[in-house]
Design a protein around this motif. Structure first.
Motif, PDB file in Angstrom:
ATOM      1  N   GLY A 187      -5.997   3.623   5.760  1.00 30.18           N
ATOM      2  CA  GLY A 187      -5.824   4.406   4.543  1.00 30.18           C
ATOM      3  C   GLY A 187      -5.153   3.612   3.433  1.00 30.18           C
ATOM      4  N   GLY A 188      -4.675   4.338   2.434  1.00 30.66           N
ATOM      5  CA  GLY A 188      -3.922   3.724   1.341  1.00 30.66           C
ATOM      6  C   GLY A 188      -4.733   2.754   0.517  1.00 30.66           C
ATOM      7  N   SER A 189      -4.191   1.542   0.360  1.00 32.34           N
ATOM      8  CA  SER A 189      -4.828   0.544  -0.485  1.00 32.34           C
ATOM      9  C   SER A 189      -6.189   0.138   0.046  1.00 32.34           C
ATOM     10  N   GLU A 190      -6.402   0.265   1.363  1.00 29.99           N
ATOM     11  CA  GLU A 190      -7.711  -0.076   1.924  1.00 29.99           C
ATOM     12  C   GLU A 190      -8.784   0.899   1.440  1.00 29.99           C
ATOM     13  N   ILE A 191      -8.425   2.166   1.255  1.00 35.44           N
ATOM     14  CA  ILE A 191      -9.364   3.138   0.689  1.00 35.44           C
ATOM     15  C   ILE A 191      -9.659   2.793  -0.769  1.00 35.44           C
ATOM     16  N   VAL A 192      -8.603   2.487  -1.521  1.00 33.32           N
ATOM     17  CA  VAL A 192      -8.767   2.154  -2.938  1.00 33.32           C
ATOM     18  C   VAL A 192      -9.689   0.947  -3.098  1.00 33.32           C
ATOM     19  N   SER A 193      -9.450  -0.101  -2.314  1.00 33.20           N
ATOM     20  CA  SER A 193     -10.267  -1.306  -2.430  1.00 33.20           C
ATOM     21  C   SER A 193     -11.712  -1.027  -2.018  1.00 33.20           C
TER      22      SER A 193
ATOM     23  N   GLY B 270       0.786  -1.229   0.000  1.00 31.42           N
ATOM     24  CA  GLY B 270       0.000   0.000   0.000  1.00 31.42           C
ATOM     25  C   GLY B 270       0.815   1.275   0.000  1.00 31.42           C
ATOM     26  N   VAL B 271       0.181   2.339   0.487  1.00 31.50           N
ATOM     27  CA  VAL B 271       0.832   3.656   0.527  1.00 31.50           C
ATOM     28  C   VAL B 271       2.031   3.646   1.468  1.00 31.50           C
ATOM     29  N   GLY B 272       1.953   2.851   2.548  1.00 32.07           N
ATOM     30  CA  GLY B 272       3.108   2.737   3.438  1.00 32.07           C
ATOM     31  C   GLY B 272       4.325   2.220   2.702  1.00 32.07           C
ATOM     32  N   GLY B 273       4.112   1.287   1.769  1.00 31.71           N
ATOM     33  CA  GLY B 273       5.227   0.774   0.975  1.00 31.71           C
ATOM     34  C   GLY B 273       5.805   1.840   0.060  1.00 31.71           C
ATOM     35  N   ILE B 274       4.947   2.671  -0.530  1.00 29.81           N
ATOM     36  CA  ILE B 274       5.440   3.760  -1.383  1.00 29.81           C
ATOM     37  C   ILE B 274       6.255   4.749  -0.545  1.00 29.81           C
ATOM     38  N   SER B 275       5.810   5.006   0.691  1.00 33.31           N
ATOM     39  CA  SER B 275       6.579   5.881   1.589  1.00 33.31           C
ATOM     40  C   SER B 275       7.941   5.271   1.897  1.00 33.31           C
ATOM     41  N   ASN B 276       7.980   3.953   2.108  1.00 34.38           N
ATOM     42  CA  ASN B 276       9.259   3.270   2.332  1.00 34.38           C
ATOM     43  C   ASN B 276      10.178   3.431   1.127  1.00 34.38           C
ATOM     44  N   ILE B 277       9.620   3.273  -0.066  1.00 34.85           N
ATOM     45  CA  ILE B 277      10.422   3.374  -1.290  1.00 34.85           C
ATOM     46  C   ILE B 277      11.005   4.773  -1.446  1.00 34.85           C
ATOM     47  N   LEU B 278      10.185   5.791  -1.229  1.00 34.61           N
ATOM     48  CA  LEU B 278      10.671   7.165  -1.345  1.00 34.61           C
ATOM     49  C   LEU B 278      11.729   7.477  -0.298  1.00 34.61           C
ATOM     50  N   PHE B 279      11.642   6.827   0.862  1.00 30.53           N
ATOM     51  CA  PHE B 279      12.678   6.995   1.885  1.00 30.53           C
ATOM     52  C   PHE B 279      13.988   6.385   1.414  1.00 30.53           C
TER      53      PHE B 279
ATOM     54  N   SER C 194       7.200  10.114   7.641  1.00 35.15           N
ATOM     55  CA  SER C 194       6.113  10.825   8.304  1.00 35.15           C
ATOM     56  C   SER C 194       5.460  11.861   7.394  1.00 35.15           C
ATOM     57  N   ILE C 195       6.242  12.486   6.517  1.00 40.45           N
ATOM     58  CA  ILE C 195       5.709  13.525   5.629  1.00 40.45           C
ATOM     59  C   ILE C 195       5.110  12.914   4.364  1.00 40.45           C
ATOM     60  N   THR C 196       5.865  12.007   3.732  1.00 42.21           N
ATOM     61  CA  THR C 196       5.377  11.426   2.472  1.00 42.21           C
ATOM     62  C   THR C 196       4.097  10.616   2.678  1.00 42.21           C
ATOM     63  N   SER C 197       3.977   9.949   3.822  1.00 41.58           N
ATOM     64  CA  SER C 197       2.784   9.115   4.051  1.00 41.58           C
ATOM     65  C   SER C 197       1.513   9.962   4.061  1.00 41.58           C
ATOM     66  N   ILE C 198       1.542  11.107   4.746  1.00 34.28           N
ATOM     67  CA  ILE C 198       0.331  11.932   4.819  1.00 34.28           C
ATOM     68  C   ILE C 198       0.072  12.642   3.497  1.00 34.28           C
ATOM     69  N   LEU C 199       1.139  13.032   2.777  1.00 39.15           N
ATOM     70  CA  LEU C 199       0.951  13.690   1.481  1.00 39.15           C
ATOM     71  C   LEU C 199       0.323  12.732   0.463  1.00 39.15           C
ATOM     72  N   LEU C 200       0.756  11.482   0.497  1.00 36.54           N
ATOM     73  CA  LEU C 200       0.191  10.489  -0.426  1.00 36.54           C
ATOM     74  C   LEU C 200      -1.249  10.133  -0.060  1.00 36.54           C
ATOM     75  N   GLN C 201      -1.582  10.282   1.212  1.00 37.43           N
ATOM     76  CA  GLN C 201      -2.926   9.915   1.658  1.00 37.43           C
ATOM     77  C   GLN C 201      -3.969  10.983   1.335  1.00 37.43           C
ATOM     78  N   ILE C 202      -3.539  12.237   1.184  1.00 36.49           N
ATOM     79  CA  ILE C 202      -4.502  13.340   1.029  1.00 36.49           C
ATOM     80  C   ILE C 202      -5.486  13.117  -0.121  1.00 36.49           C
ATOM     81  N   PRO C 203      -5.028  12.829  -1.358  1.00 33.10           N
ATOM     82  CA  PRO C 203      -6.018  12.623  -2.437  1.00 33.10           C
ATOM     83  C   PRO C 203      -6.927  11.421  -2.193  1.00 33.10           C
ATOM     84  N   LEU C 204      -6.392  10.370  -1.540  1.00 32.57           N
ATOM     85  CA  LEU C 204      -7.221   9.196  -1.242  1.00 32.57           C
ATOM     86  C   LEU C 204      -8.262   9.526  -0.178  1.00 32.57           C
ATOM     87  N   LEU C 205      -7.887  10.338   0.789  1.00 28.00           N
ATOM     88  CA  LEU C 205      -8.833  10.734   1.837  1.00 28.00           C
ATOM     89  C   LEU C 205      -9.949  11.608   1.266  1.00 28.00           C
ATOM     90  N   VAL C 206      -9.601  12.487   0.337  1.00 29.55           N
ATOM     91  CA  VAL C 206     -10.615  13.316  -0.316  1.00 29.55           C
ATOM     92  C   VAL C 206     -11.596  12.426  -1.084  1.00 29.55           C
TER      93      VAL C 206
END
Length: 308
Positions: free
Chosen positions: A137-143, A42-51, A59-71
């Motif tokens: 969040g993340g993939s759980e929102i998408v699914s 999920g999004v946590g994995g993308i945050s790991n990759i960017l790290f 901490s920053i990338t995870s919330i930034l990636l979640q914003i469009p999914l939360l909307v």
């Protein structure tokens, strides 16, 4: 809707579950996943990759990636679920930021042992958010969005597509880092493959823990039994297993009744072998199949009823 004491208590309980689940995910990612250079789904994995790739704080990338999914969740999904998910995402970012500033992650003694621990804690976190009527969040929102738009879609399939896309991205990341560092060779490529395999194994451990928590060690089985001896089979089920039985007539292609009937009963997994044994004794020609169910609405001691 006017708030009542019971409704307020349930809301507080849900947020406590979501908070505990978020803490588990932060603990798993900070102490097990990142030190082993693994990637979660999920999004946590993308945050790991960017790290790993650019050194961006998780901490920053995870919330930034979640914003469009939360909307998207606020628009397409129930508001209560969306608010609890947004709360979980913000809390994850805040807790991870605090961990980055004040805590030093330990060196892993064994990558295989670390991935088991990480997957176990990750699965507990996912399950706690689930019973809190929220998600992480993340993939759980998408699914959830995909299933809300297409009820025939399977959540597991959507999650697997999303997660394996993340693993493919992680492999590209690891290879590019090796090329950039000038260490790219057959041995390093094998190490990249092993890291992806370990990451997939960790996700399967998490999935196993979620299933174990939701279904228990002795899950409930819903049996469908097609037989020409409904009275004998029903008597056996009620006498030997202490279970109620639902009986339905079976008709042919012209809508005419046949000699066969379908019996529906819920038993425990540990009773599965005994039920098969009795079915073979009573009606060897019967057709039966079962599937695992999450639970039943019945007396609280359903699982404590013992068959003879």
């Amino acid at each position: 809707m006017k708030p009542t004491g019971r409704r307020v208590l349930k809301t507080v309980k849900d947020y406590c579950y979501v908070t505990a689940g978020t803490c588990c995910l932060v603990f798993s990612s900070f102490f097990f996943i990142l030190p082993c250079n693994l990637v979660s789904g999920g999004v946590g994995g993308i945050s790991n990759i960017l790290f790993y790739w650019f050194g961006f704080p998780v901490s920053i990338t995870s919330i930034l990636l979640q914003i469009p999914l939360l909307v998207a969740a606020l628009i397409m999904l129930p508001k209560g679920f969306s608010f609890r998910t947004a709360f979980a995402c913000v809390l994850y970012s805040l807790l991870f930021s605090a961990m980055e500033k004040f805590v030093v992650a330990p060196e892993p003694s064994s990558r295989l042992l670390w991935l088991v621990f990480g997957g176990f804690v990750d699965g507990i976190g996912i399950y706690l958010a689930y019973i809190g009527n929220g998600s992480n969040g993340g993939s759980e929102i998408v699914s959830s969005i995909v299933v809300s738009r297409n009820p025939d879609a399977k959540i597991g399939t959507v999650l697997n597509i999303f997660n394996f896309s993340v693993y493919a991205m992680a492999f590209v990341c690891f290879v590019s880092l090796g090329i950039k560092a000038g260490t790219m060779n057959a041995e390093y490529l094998l190490e990249c493959v092993i890291r992806i395999i370990y990451s997939v194994l960790m996700s399967y451990v998490a999935s196993f823990v979620v299933d174990l928590c939701s279904q228990g060690l002795d899950p409930l089985l819903k049996y469908y039994i097609v037989t020409e001896k409904p009275e004998e089979v029903s008597e056996m089920l009620m006498k030997k297993f202490k279970r109620g039985v639902t009986c339905a007539d079976i008709v042919d292609e012209d809508g005419l009744p046949t000699a066969k009937h379908m019996l529906i009963v819920v038993i425990l997994n540990r009773q599965n072998g005994k039920l098969k044994h009795f079915l073979k004794l009573i009606d060897p020609e019967c057709f039966a199949y079962c599937k695992i169910i999450d639970g039943v609405v019945t007396r609280p001691d359903f699982k404590s009823v013992k068959s003879k």
